[in-house]
Design a protein around this motif. Structure first.
Motif, short mmCIF file in Angstrom:
data_model
loop_
_atom_site.label_atom_id
_atom_site.label_comp_id
_atom_site.label_asym_id
_atom_site.label_seq_id
_atom_site.Cartn_x
_atom_site.Cartn_y
_atom_site.Cartn_z
N UNK A 156 97.99 -70.99 11.97
CA UNK A 156 96.70 -70.93 11.27
C UNK A 156 95.64 -70.27 12.14
N UNK A 157 95.62 -70.60 13.42
CA UNK A 157 94.66 -70.00 14.34
C UNK A 157 94.89 -68.49 14.44
N UNK A 158 96.15 -68.09 14.41
CA UNK A 158 96.50 -66.68 14.48
C UNK A 158 95.97 -65.92 13.27
N UNK A 159 96.05 -66.54 12.09
CA UNK A 159 95.58 -65.89 10.87
C UNK A 159 94.05 -65.76 10.87
N UNK A 160 93.37 -66.83 11.27
CA UNK A 160 91.92 -66.89 11.08
C UNK A 160 91.12 -66.70 12.36
N UNK A 161 91.76 -66.19 13.41
CA UNK A 161 91.06 -66.07 14.70
C UNK A 161 89.86 -65.14 14.61
N UNK B 112 86.06 -58.65 9.81
CA UNK B 112 86.58 -58.06 11.04
C UNK B 112 88.05 -58.39 11.20
N UNK B 113 88.79 -57.52 11.88
CA UNK B 113 90.22 -57.74 12.09
C UNK B 113 90.63 -57.28 13.48
N UNK B 114 91.14 -58.21 14.31
CA UNK B 114 91.78 -57.83 15.57
C UNK B 114 93.18 -57.32 15.23
N UNK B 115 93.29 -56.02 15.04
CA UNK B 115 94.48 -55.48 14.39
C UNK B 115 95.74 -55.51 15.26
N UNK B 116 95.60 -55.43 16.58
CA UNK B 116 96.79 -55.40 17.43
C UNK B 116 96.91 -56.64 18.32
N UNK C 275 89.91 -62.57 1.06
CA UNK C 275 90.06 -62.07 2.43
C UNK C 275 91.07 -62.91 3.20
N UNK C 276 91.04 -64.20 2.98
CA UNK C 276 92.01 -65.09 3.63
C UNK C 276 93.43 -64.70 3.26
N UNK C 277 93.66 -64.44 1.98
CA UNK C 277 94.98 -64.05 1.49
C UNK C 277 95.40 -62.71 2.09
N UNK C 278 94.46 -61.77 2.14
CA UNK C 278 94.73 -60.45 2.72
C UNK C 278 95.17 -60.58 4.18
N UNK C 279 94.46 -61.38 4.95
CA UNK C 279 94.79 -61.53 6.37
C UNK C 279 96.11 -62.28 6.56
N UNK C 280 96.40 -63.21 5.68
CA UNK C 280 97.65 -63.93 5.77
C UNK C 280 98.83 -62.99 5.59
N UNK C 281 98.73 -62.10 4.61
CA UNK C 281 99.78 -61.10 4.38
C UNK C 281 99.88 -60.15 5.57
N UNK C 282 98.72 -59.75 6.10
CA UNK C 282 98.72 -58.82 7.24
C UNK C 282 99.40 -59.44 8.46
N UNK C 283 99.04 -60.69 8.78
CA UNK C 283 99.64 -61.35 9.95
C UNK C 283 101.14 -61.55 9.77
#
Length: 508
Positions: free
Chosen positions: A401-406, A165-169, A302-310
């Motif tokens: 870190x919380x922002x990336x993995x929330x 899941x991703x809170x995109x905005x 997935x962790x790497x993907x979200x890190x790049x996205x954030x």
């Protein structure tokens, strides 16, 4: 004195069936396993039952026989697993009492005995009121079952797929509001997407992302020709069995056209049905309760993907602050950014994650930390933590870190009840129209021409940019194509018959 008959367990029977399918003669297998020809023939006749038991991880059973009370068995096992996750102590008498309770609920004429519970525990590896340890189960699956499953497939043809899941905005200052949310519907579903991530073992092939949103027709999709992802919609932005099967069959058709076959590893969540009649995809389900350890995508991809996205998201926020431009962030913006983030996930990171899960080492599990599997992209030489210092207020390392993995643990699916199905159909009908809440203006050709012109000037005047001449050539090609399209549109508008007649009248 008669010789004692040798018993073969389900795992060995599965290997025999696999060898028979490859054309190895009955007599050779009988000699190899020390049994009669008729035993091999019986195994072949019961191959469907054996495969069912094998898929359910009943590897040590020696008789291809299942209980007649399958509903009670399945319900009791699910109940037991739920109690185990909550660390509740369970013994034989408690299981026996619960089995009788399920029998009553299902309306079955069944009285549970202590011997039935013993057989139940043996079938599912339950010892002393607890499931077998995860490490032992993982090691057994990876060293004994996995070699048979992947036989005939090269590492390039072995894939893993998983949703997140991703809170995109979500903005960093809203992290605490979102943290720990289950996001089962309502307003929260409008702020989230579900993403299916899939790649092969070597990392040489990353499948196009599947993105699931809430709205069927977001206004930002109006007149759009193509997306860099496959988009689906669901009233809760969740993965469903229908979406999963559609995604799987489309991929299967693509593989058939290219004359390729692959093995796909997935977890056994409610949204992943056992899809039948696939021609080119061998669907393999990971054993229950250990997917967080065995799932390669969960080991860092997935962790790497979200890190790049954030990181991209924070950069966009900073740009908005510097330009005093507070434009709304749309689903299209999120899709473009998540696609760019997926491009940044390196082949080495994916291959390392498969190795971290144990798939590249069949003798023992790799005991590295998740940090060891991520190969940071060299192009992103400024970290998210450094960028976040430009926000107002600035974020600490912990807050970053919380922002990336929330959204790490938000639900991506759930078992559907009859009430859920009725509610979903009603909400689908209400959601047929375009999403009016999302404000979006489609960029024009003039916007594109102006943007390219600005980019060319930035390249010329900014000495810090490490850009070769080829980049300017690319911008010139884009500019030229936009100009040609713009010119054709203008010419088409001016060559209408009414315009021609108006010009003739003015000349006279």
């Amino acid at each position: 004195m008669s010789q004692k008959r040798k018993q073969i367990n389900i795992e060995e029977k599965s290997r025999i069936i696999s060898k028979l399918e490859k054309g190895i003669p009955n007599k050779d297998l009988a000699k190899e396993y020390g049994v009669s020809h008729s035993t091999i023939s019986t195994i072949w006749k019961k191959r469907e039952k054996i495969q069912i038991l094998y898929d359910k991880n009943f590897l040590k059973m020696k008789r291809a026989r299942t209980t007649r009370h399958t509903k009670i068995e399945e319900a009791l096992l699910k109940w037991f697993k739920y109690q185990r996750t909550n660390n509740e102590p369970i013994n034989g008498p408690i299981l026996q009492e619960k089995a009788n309770d399920f029998a009553q609920r299902f309306g079955e004429d069944f009285v549970c005995s202590s011997s039935w519970i013993q057989r139940f525990r043996a079938r599912h590896g339950i010892v002393g009121g607890k499931m077998r340890g995860e490490a032992a189960s993982i090691d057994e699956w990876i060293t004994q079952k996995w070699p048979t499953l992947c036989e005939g497939y090269s590492p390039e043809d072995i894939y893993n797929a998983d949703e997140t899941g991703l809170f995109y905005n979500m903005t960093p200052d809203k992290t605490l509001k979102f943290k720990g949310e289950k996001c089962s519907g309502g307003k929260m579903s409008k702020t989230r997407l579900t993403i299916m991530v899939a790649a092969n073992m070597t990392g040489s092939c990353k499948r196009k992302l599947l993105v699931i949103g809430k709205s069927k027709k977001p206004s930002c999709f109006k007149n759009i020709r193509s997306l860099p992802v496959t988009y689906e919609h669901n009233v809760k932005s969740w993965m469903t069995s229908e979406i999963f099967e559609r995604w799987l069959r489309n991929w299967d058709a693509e593989l058939k056209a290219n004359k390729k076959k692959v093995l796909l590893l997935v977890d056994n969540c409610p949204a992943h049905p056992a899809v039948t009649n696939l021609k080119c995809i061998k669907l393999v389900f990971l054993p229950p309760n250990v997917t967080s350890v065995l799932q390669p995508m969960d080991q860092g991809v997935i962790r790497c993907l979200k890190s790049h996205y954030r990181r991209l998201q924070v950069l966009k926020l900073i740009q908005s602050i510097d330009s005093n431009n507070q434009n709304s962030f749309t689903v299209l913006d999120a899709i473009l950014m998540i696609s760019e983030a997926w491009e940044k996930v390196s082949q080495k990171t994916i291959a390392n994650c498969f190795g971290h899960a144990g798939f590249n080492d069949l003798t023992s599990l790799i005991t590295r930390t998740s940090d060891d599997v991520i190969d940071d992209d060299e192009e992103d030489n400024i970290s998210l933590a450094q960028l976040a210092q430009n926000l107002r207020p600035a974020l600490s390392t912990t807050e970053t870190d919380e922002f990336i993995y929330v959204d790490q643990s938000i639900a991506i699916c759930a078992p559907a009840t009859e009430d859920d199905i009725v509610r979903e159909v009603q909400e689908e009908n209400e959601n047929e129209q375009e999403d009016s809440e999302e404000q979006f203006t489609v960029p024009t050709l003039i916007d594109g021409l102006n943007a390219v012109s600005v980019l060319r000037k930035i390249v010329i005047f900014n000495e810090e940019l490490n850009i070769q001449g080829s980049w300017d050539d690319t911008l010139i090609k884009i500019q030229r194509e936009l100009q040609n399209v713009y010119a054709r549109q203008k010419c088409f508008k001016q060559t209408k018959i009414t315009d021609f007649m108006r010009t003739e009248m003015m000349e006279k």
